[in-house]
Design a protein around this motif. Structure first.
Motif, mmCIF file in Angstrom:
data_model
loop_
_atom_site.group_PDB
_atom_site.id
_atom_site.type_symbol
_atom_site.label_atom_id
_atom_site.label_comp_id
_atom_site.label_asym_id
_atom_site.label_seq_id
_atom_site.Cartn_x
_atom_site.Cartn_y
_atom_site.Cartn_z
ATOM 1 N N ARG A 43 52.182 10.320 42.828
ATOM 2 C CA ARG A 43 51.018 11.100 43.234
ATOM 3 C C ARG A 43 50.906 12.347 42.363
ATOM 4 O O ARG A 43 51.867 12.758 41.713
ATOM 5 C CB ARG A 43 51.127 11.533 44.706
ATOM 6 C CG ARG A 43 51.182 10.384 45.707
ATOM 7 C CD ARG A 43 51.404 10.910 47.117
ATOM 8 N NE ARG A 43 51.539 9.839 48.097
ATOM 9 C CZ ARG A 43 50.535 9.306 48.764
ATOM 10 N NH1 ARG A 43 49.305 9.768 48.566
ATOM 11 N NH2 ARG A 43 50.732 8.331 49.633
ATOM 12 N N LEU A 49 46.624 9.709 44.700
ATOM 13 C CA LEU A 49 47.211 8.552 44.032
ATOM 14 C C LEU A 49 46.749 8.520 42.582
ATOM 15 O O LEU A 49 45.632 8.945 42.259
ATOM 16 C CB LEU A 49 46.792 7.263 44.736
ATOM 17 C CG LEU A 49 47.175 7.116 46.215
ATOM 18 C CD1 LEU A 49 46.677 5.777 46.749
ATOM 19 C CD2 LEU A 49 48.667 7.240 46.411
ATOM 20 N N CYS A 136 42.803 8.565 41.832
ATOM 21 C CA CYS A 136 42.051 8.008 42.954
ATOM 22 C C CYS A 136 41.121 9.078 43.515
ATOM 23 O O CYS A 136 41.544 10.209 43.791
ATOM 24 C CB CYS A 136 43.002 7.512 44.038
ATOM 25 S SG CYS A 136 42.159 6.783 45.461
ATOM 26 N N LEU A 143 44.273 8.342 53.424
ATOM 27 C CA LEU A 143 45.058 7.208 52.942
ATOM 28 C C LEU A 143 46.433 7.245 53.594
ATOM 29 O O LEU A 143 47.305 8.017 53.189
ATOM 30 C CB LEU A 143 45.191 7.262 51.415
ATOM 31 C CG LEU A 143 43.878 7.228 50.627
ATOM 32 C CD1 LEU A 143 44.155 7.368 49.136
ATOM 33 C CD2 LEU A 143 43.109 5.948 50.913
ATOM 34 N N SER A 171 49.574 1.638 48.140
ATOM 35 C CA SER A 171 48.287 2.105 48.646
ATOM 36 C C SER A 171 47.827 1.160 49.754
ATOM 37 O O SER A 171 48.343 0.046 49.884
ATOM 38 C CB SER A 171 47.263 2.135 47.511
ATOM 39 O OG SER A 171 46.995 0.816 47.054
#
Length: 238
Positions: A43, A49, A136, A143, A171
């Motif tokens: 991360r 992400l 992301c 998430l 994920s």
């Protein structure tokens, strides 16, 4: 000391791309993140992400090398510096002679450099492409942590190893998470650079770990690009 007023400002072009992850993604980070996972997912400092730029660049270079070899072009053997241009240690004399092409000469850099090195660089020649991490765009707060169990297999005995259960952080599954970033193309790049990069990306269908287990499968979205078909003529050197 570097003087900021003396640095060079480059006029560059970029390819904006989005990777839509069709399955769960597992790009492991080193060390512990406080998670229960034995292999936590990588991360950013903000918890987003990401797909590391180094992984993407390595995969794209590998696919570009395959495409170039399919066009019967001489390509050095990366990533070992000794077998890359311009050294190419251990190459057969007949094969090495194919690199001695005027199109493989770069001004101010000694030796001959294959078409792939002219894009991605080598120990002598700087890269003409810079890759961003693919980040992301979804809010990390939305998430949840997903843990995927796995076991180590003994391939000789064809059984699971004792006491070898582990957990992977991935994920969320089947959410088609978008990962966005840019490929920056610096001045002095070969005319076929964009075409070869886009063709290579279309050959990449998965990233990250445990791809054989169904993780990391994706498809791409690109900004519209006008590619003149004549740029491929620059690769037809023979």
């Amino acid at each position: 000391m570097i003087q900021l007023n003396s640095t060079t400002t480059y006029s560059e072009t970029s390819l904006t791309l989005t990777a839509l992850v069709d399955t769960a993604l597992c790009v492991g980070a080193g060390g512990s993140s406080g998670s229960l996972a034995d292999k936590p997912i990588v991360r950013t400092a903000k918890g987003e992400l990401l797909i590391p730029a180094s992984q993407l660049k390595g995969r794209v270079r590998h696919e570009c090398e395959k495409l170039a070899r399919g066009l019967h072009l001489p390509v050095c053997d990366s990533p070992n510096p000794q077998t890359m241009c311009p050294q190419r240690a251990g190459f057969a004399e007949d094969f090495d002679r194919r690199f001695q092409n005027p199109n493989f000469c770069i001004e101010d850099y000694k030796g001959f450099h294959c078409p792939i090195c002219q894009i991605f660089g080598n120990p002598v020649l700087p890269s003409r492409v810079l890759f961003d991490d693919l980040i992301c765009t979804q809010d990390p707060a939305n998430l949840p942590e997903v843990l995927r169990p796995g076991v180590t297999l003994n391939r000789r005995r064809r059984t699971a190893e004792n006491q070898k259960l582990f957990l992977l952080e991935t994920s969320p599954v089947n959410t088609k998470l978008p990962f966005q970033g840019d490929i920056h193309i610096l001045p002095g790049y070969p005319p076929y650079t964009k075409a070869l990069l886009l063709a290579a990306l279309r050959h990449i269908h998965a990233l990250g770990g445990s791809k054989s287990g169904g993780l990391g499968w994706l498809h791409w979205k690109f900004t519209p690009q006008e590619i003149d078909n004549t740029v491929w003529d620059a690769l037809l050197l023979e």
